[in-house]
Motif scaffolding. Structure first.
Motif, PDB file in Angstrom:
ATOM      1  N   VAL A  38       0.841  -1.182   0.000  1.00 51.22           N
ATOM      2  CA  VAL A  38       0.000   0.000   0.000  1.00 51.22           C
ATOM      3  C   VAL A  38       0.881   1.238   0.000  1.00 51.22           C
ATOM      4  CG1 VAL A  38      -1.773   1.263   1.250  1.00 51.22           C
ATOM      5  CG2 VAL A  38      -1.824  -1.218   1.214  1.00 51.22           C
ATOM      6  N   GLY A  44      -5.409   1.252  -1.852  1.00 44.40           N
ATOM      7  CA  GLY A  44      -4.664   0.054  -2.208  1.00 44.40           C
ATOM      8  C   GLY A  44      -4.920  -0.312  -3.650  1.00 44.40           C
ATOM      9  N   SER A  47      -6.074  -6.782  -3.078  1.00 40.25           N
ATOM     10  CA  SER A  47      -5.479  -7.580  -2.003  1.00 40.25           C
ATOM     11  C   SER A  47      -4.083  -8.082  -2.346  1.00 40.25           C
ATOM     12  CB  SER A  47      -6.389  -8.756  -1.653  1.00 40.25           C
ATOM     13  OG  SER A  47      -6.577  -9.582  -2.786  1.00 40.25           O
ATOM     14  N   GLU A  50      -1.766  -5.085  -2.158  1.00 42.00           N
ATOM     15  CA  GLU A  50      -1.617  -4.639  -0.771  1.00 42.00           C
ATOM     16  C   GLU A  50      -0.660  -5.529   0.001  1.00 42.00           C
ATOM     17  OE1 GLU A  50      -5.451  -4.375   1.054  1.00 42.00           O
ATOM     18  OE2 GLU A  50      -6.098  -2.768  -0.269  1.00 42.00           O
TER      19      GLU A  50
END
Length: 120
Positions: A38, A44, A47, A50
């Motif tokens: 991030v 972000g 997933s 991040e």
């Protein structure tokens, strides 16, 4: 116009503003390497991005490759469009030249002499 990747997505950017964009990008380089997690911007990149690490870097590399290929395709398309425009205008010039010659011949036929002789 050019597609430019900026923080938060992709934008269509006027080519006359690319100088401004390079100044903006030079200030945003402190956010770290793409795919490293991030950034400081608060948002972000999903997933995987991040989490950072190898998967995040691989995803960032794929994204970069996508935009490079997209830009290459856009430039190819633009070149083809300009080539087509050039060809159209060259044909139009030829048609107009034939029309000019035809009208000069009609004037010569009406007046009985050849005022508009072509010089070689």
């Amino acid at each position: 116009m050019a597609l430019v990747r900026v923080a938060g997505g992709v934008r269509l950017w006027s080519t006359k503003n690319l100088g401004t964009l390079s100044r903006v990008c030079s200030y945003s380089t402190g956010m770290g390497e793409y795919g490293s997690g991030v950034g400081k911007g608060g948002g972000g990149g999903g997933s995987i991005r991040e989490a950072g690490g190898a998967f995040g870097q691989m995803e960032a590399a794929r994204e970069e490759q996508y935009f490079r290929e997209l830009q290459e395709q856009q430039l190819k398309s633009l070149k083809e469009h300009h080539d087509s425009e050039i060809q159209y205008h060259e044909h139009a010039i030829q048609r107009h030249q034939r029309a000019i010659d035809r009208h000069k011949q009609r004037v010569d036929d009406i007046t009985g002499h050849h005022r508009y002789e072509k010089s070689s």
